[in-house]
Design an enzyme around this catalytic site. Sequence first.
Site, PDB file in Angstrom:
ATOM      1  N   ILE A   1       0.844  -1.211   0.000  1.00 52.57           N
ATOM      2  CA  ILE A   1       0.000   0.000   0.000  1.00 52.57           C
ATOM      3  C   ILE A   1       0.872   1.252   0.000  1.00 52.57           C
ATOM      4  CG2 ILE A   1      -1.700   1.316   1.341  1.00 52.57           C
ATOM      5  CD1 ILE A   1      -2.823  -1.464   2.251  1.00 52.57           C
TER       6      ILE A   1
ATOM      7  N   ARG B   1      -4.027   0.641  10.906  1.00 50.45           N
ATOM      8  CA  ARG B   1      -4.735   0.026  12.036  1.00 50.45           C
ATOM      9  C   ARG B   1      -4.794   1.052  13.160  1.00 50.45           C
ATOM     10  NH1 ARG B   1      -6.438  -3.056   8.989  1.00 50.45           N
ATOM     11  NH2 ARG B   1      -6.351  -5.333   8.954  1.00 50.45           N
TER      12      ARG B   1
ATOM     13  N   GLU C   1     -12.390   0.482  17.326  1.00 51.35           N
ATOM     14  CA  GLU C   1     -13.409   0.471  16.266  1.00 51.35           C
ATOM     15  C   GLU C   1     -14.321  -0.737  16.309  1.00 51.35           C
ATOM     16  OE1 GLU C   1     -10.788   0.435  12.747  1.00 51.35           O
ATOM     17  OE2 GLU C   1     -11.585  -1.545  12.290  1.00 51.35           O
TER      18      GLU C   1
ATOM     19  N   HIS D   1     -13.505   2.416   8.341  1.00 49.44           N
ATOM     20  CA  HIS D   1     -12.761   1.269   7.785  1.00 49.44           C
ATOM     21  C   HIS D   1     -13.311   0.877   6.407  1.00 49.44           C
ATOM     22  CE1 HIS D   1      -9.854  -2.005   9.317  1.00 49.44           C
ATOM     23  NE2 HIS D   1      -9.825  -1.982   7.997  1.00 49.44           N
TER      24      HIS D   1
END
Length: 332
Positions: free
Chosen positions: A155, A234, A263, A295
């Site tokens: 990523i 995260r 979350e 998310h």
Amino acid sequence: MRIGVFSTKRYDRTFLTNANVTHGHKLTFLEARLSEETISLVEDFDAVCVFVNDHVNARVLAGLHERGVKLVALRCAGFNNVNLRAASEYGIKVVRVPAYSPNSVAEHTLGLMLCLNRQFHRAYNRVREGNFSLDGLMGFDLCRRTIGVVGTGKIGETLCHLLTGFRTRVLAYDVVANPACTELGVEYVDFDTLLEECDIVSLHCPLNPDTHHLINDASIELMRDGAMLINTSRGGLLDTKAVIRGLKHGKIGSLGLDVYEEEDDLFFEDLSSNVLQDDVFARLLTFPNVVITGHQAFFTEEALTNIAHTTITNATEFCTSAICRNEVVWQG
Ligand code: NAD
């Protein structure tokens, strides 16, 4: 193979069912999240398929082992929610989807940067209310600004590619340099230098004991005054209370989050009729310079297609071959 699919949403059912057509696994879709409270739902499954907020801790793994489950198939890249040591002790294999669409997360990250910088979230509301004032909406050109990418795996590397299109200077920090990034002109520096020099800091490393609360009071102090901070990796990478202190003092100029430490009590559910119980999250929502998505960075058609395909292929590989290419192994 009989697979219990936990935390199922309508889209999971559609994409996994399509991917399974040529594999023939028996999929049982369960809306519940896998945890100690829901372990009793595991009946006659050879494998469980889980997502980012299922709790695959040592007790859950003991329960899976008792019930004859041999495989935990994560339909995500991160595996911080699985106790790999316990899985290894119980002889349960863990597989994941390592690279389903780095573009999905990198593009969402870029979207958060652009939104916060040019304040789309505020402009959208203003214009709808007939307020066309530009006061308070000034941004900056990304061109020639310095952007810091922490973690240059799949990523992070994709984000570096996208950022070069904006002609930004990109600094990176990783425990292992990625030659593809160096070729792009990305400069590797130590973590402190990255914090000191960057206008925007974006996090793309995994959550593990080394990276837990990587962003804390001390690291925020090193950041440039008014820097933007983005976390689509995260939640546990940030000490959220320290970040709130940074926002209150103006040290952090803006914050974009797609993930949050706590979350799992919030994200992926419609809680719009409930009273929000998380005071830290509620405080974050009060800042005009904070944009939070729930998310959703992974949530593109391409990513869901690849996630489903790899998850089902991982299960088939487990049944038919001694080697699972996407196994996550406990490193001791
Ligand atoms: P990856 O494994 O390809 O890359 C992670 C990089 O982080 C690696 O280059 C690794 O060397 C580096 N790293 C490890 N420890 C580090 C440390 N202590 N400091 C700095 N760098 C370190 O992973 P990826 O596919 O690029 O995904 C990155 C993270 O993004 C995942 O761990 C996951 O948590 C998150 N993610 C989020 C979403 C979302 O929807 N928001 C979706 C997919 C992945």
